[in-house]
Motif scaffolding. Sequence first.
Motif, mmCIF file in Angstrom:
data_model
loop_
_atom_site.group_PDB
_atom_site.id
_atom_site.type_symbol
_atom_site.label_atom_id
_atom_site.label_comp_id
_atom_site.label_asym_id
_atom_site.label_seq_id
_atom_site.Cartn_x
_atom_site.Cartn_y
_atom_site.Cartn_z
ATOM 1 N N ARG A 160 75.963 8.975 -18.435
ATOM 2 C CA ARG A 160 76.318 9.593 -17.155
ATOM 3 C C ARG A 160 77.521 8.873 -16.555
ATOM 4 O O ARG A 160 77.596 7.642 -16.590
ATOM 5 C CB ARG A 160 75.172 9.505 -16.148
ATOM 6 N N LEU A 161 78.440 9.665 -16.005
ATOM 7 C CA LEU A 161 79.532 9.120 -15.205
ATOM 8 C C LEU A 161 79.287 9.499 -13.751
ATOM 9 O O LEU A 161 79.112 10.676 -13.421
ATOM 10 C CB LEU A 161 80.878 9.681 -15.649
ATOM 11 N N GLN A 162 79.260 8.480 -12.877
ATOM 12 C CA GLN A 162 79.114 8.710 -11.445
ATOM 13 C C GLN A 162 80.315 8.099 -10.725
ATOM 14 O O GLN A 162 80.855 7.068 -11.144
ATOM 15 C CB GLN A 162 77.823 8.091 -10.915
ATOM 16 N N VAL A 163 80.735 8.774 -9.650
ATOM 17 C CA VAL A 163 81.914 8.364 -8.890
ATOM 18 C C VAL A 163 81.542 8.249 -7.418
ATOM 19 O O VAL A 163 80.737 9.042 -6.908
ATOM 20 C CB VAL A 163 83.059 9.381 -9.069
ATOM 21 N N ALA A 164 82.122 7.272 -6.746
ATOM 22 C CA ALA A 164 81.941 7.134 -5.297
ATOM 23 C C ALA A 164 83.278 6.806 -4.653
ATOM 24 O O ALA A 164 84.034 5.985 -5.184
ATOM 25 C CB ALA A 164 80.931 6.045 -4.964
ATOM 26 N N ARG A 165 83.553 7.468 -3.536
ATOM 27 C CA ARG A 165 84.664 7.075 -2.677
ATOM 28 C C ARG A 165 84.055 6.401 -1.459
ATOM 29 O O ARG A 165 83.288 7.017 -0.725
ATOM 30 C CB ARG A 165 85.501 8.293 -2.279
ATOM 31 N N LEU A 166 84.390 5.132 -1.278
ATOM 32 C CA LEU A 166 83.692 4.295 -0.315
ATOM 33 C C LEU A 166 84.590 3.923 0.856
ATOM 34 O O LEU A 166 85.757 3.557 0.669
ATOM 35 C CB LEU A 166 83.202 3.014 -1.004
ATOM 36 N N GLU A 216 87.243 -2.502 1.338
ATOM 37 C CA GLU A 216 88.246 -1.601 1.898
ATOM 38 C C GLU A 216 88.007 -0.227 1.271
ATOM 39 O O GLU A 216 87.073 -0.058 0.479
ATOM 40 C CB GLU A 216 89.660 -2.103 1.595
ATOM 41 N N GLU A 217 88.803 0.752 1.637
ATOM 42 C CA GLU A 217 88.641 2.059 1.006
ATOM 43 C C GLU A 217 88.798 1.908 -0.499
ATOM 44 O O GLU A 217 89.775 1.343 -0.983
ATOM 45 C CB GLU A 217 89.665 3.049 1.551
ATOM 46 N N SER A 218 87.819 2.421 -1.247
ATOM 47 C CA SER A 218 87.770 2.170 -2.689
ATOM 48 C C SER A 218 87.224 3.394 -3.419
ATOM 49 O O SER A 218 86.498 4.206 -2.840
ATOM 50 C CB SER A 218 86.859 0.969 -2.999
ATOM 51 N N GLU A 219 87.586 3.496 -4.683
ATOM 52 C CA GLU A 219 86.991 4.507 -5.559
ATOM 53 C C GLU A 219 86.348 3.772 -6.735
ATOM 54 O O GLU A 219 86.992 2.963 -7.405
ATOM 55 C CB GLU A 219 88.030 5.514 -6.038
ATOM 56 N N LEU A 220 85.085 4.083 -6.961
ATOM 57 C CA LEU A 220 84.261 3.382 -7.950
ATOM 58 C C LEU A 220 83.825 4.363 -9.022
ATOM 59 O O LEU A 220 83.356 5.462 -8.718
ATOM 60 C CB LEU A 220 83.039 2.798 -7.246
ATOM 61 N N LEU A 221 83.988 3.978 -10.298
ATOM 62 C CA LEU A 221 83.545 4.788 -11.428
ATOM 63 C C LEU A 221 82.473 4.006 -12.175
ATOM 64 O O LEU A 221 82.712 2.861 -12.597
ATOM 65 C CB LEU A 221 84.700 5.091 -12.381
ATOM 66 N N VAL A 222 81.310 4.618 -12.348
ATOM 67 C CA VAL A 222 80.184 3.940 -12.991
ATOM 68 C C VAL A 222 79.690 4.765 -14.163
ATOM 69 O O VAL A 222 79.194 5.885 -13.998
ATOM 70 C CB VAL A 222 79.023 3.721 -11.997
ATOM 71 N N TRP A 223 79.841 4.215 -15.364
ATOM 72 C CA TRP A 223 79.193 4.787 -16.551
ATOM 73 C C TRP A 223 77.848 4.079 -16.730
ATOM 74 O O TRP A 223 77.771 2.850 -16.668
ATOM 75 C CB TRP A 223 80.044 4.556 -17.801
ATOM 76 N N SER A 224 76.807 4.860 -16.965
ATOM 77 C CA SER A 224 75.499 4.257 -17.230
ATOM 78 C C SER A 224 74.889 4.927 -18.449
ATOM 79 O O SER A 224 75.122 6.111 -18.721
ATOM 80 C CB SER A 224 74.578 4.395 -16.019
ATOM 81 N N PHE A 225 74.113 4.149 -19.187
ATOM 82 C CA PHE A 225 73.539 4.588 -20.452
ATOM 83 C C PHE A 225 72.072 4.192 -20.505
ATOM 84 O O PHE A 225 71.695 3.103 -20.087
ATOM 85 C CB PHE A 225 74.283 3.962 -21.627
#
Length: 230
Positions: A160-166, A216-225
């Motif tokens: 799964r790829l999940q993304v967050a704009r924080l 700070e304002e950030s974009e995070l990409l998380v791959w999980s298996f």
Amino acid sequence: MSSALYAGSDRSSETAPGRVTRHSFSFGPHYDPANLGFGPLVCHNDDLLDAGAGYAEHPHSELEIVTWVLEGALVHTDSTGARHVLEAGSAQVLSAGSGIRHSEAADPGSGRCRFVQAWLTPSEPGTRPSYATGEAPRLSSGLVVVAGGDGLPVGTVGARLQVARLAPGEVVTLPEDPVQHVFAATGAVTLEGLGLAGGDAVRLTDEPGRTVTAAEESELLVWSFGTPAG
């Protein structure tokens, strides 16, 4: 349980006319036998393209190729006759299967383009090539599934790829999966005291449910298996 920080400044890089690519894993001439992949993830490239620049048509096979556009717009064409324009906040999954040819370039009318592309080993070899594209749901709070799970289909079981704009100070909880690749694409975050600047990544094994806080304002990409790393 283990975690390892991989600084963006340590990534190998490749330059070509109108293009800079940074590699998180061993790639092409940047061979590193100690860094061949993480679970089924065998490539995690960060590309910055000038308008109109990119990759001419080239072949792939036996890969799940997942693209996430961070900035600008990316034009994809392939040997099936498909053509897609992926804007920022859009994803594509190209299941190369038994073989496909494609090209990628920054849309000339949209300025420069930055995208992150991951390659995964498929669970079943020899499948018919296919692709899926889509704009992510509204990225307003927490992690949003982009590919795998409830997102675009990926032919790697458990990926799964999940993304967050924080926003500054926002906290998200990482998935419960045992193997995770956490990439700070932009901004700066802390993972329970461990600082990540834009371009840094952490690889986690058997450390589910940890929290990430945006400095700070950030974009995070998380791959999980769902399976242990190889």
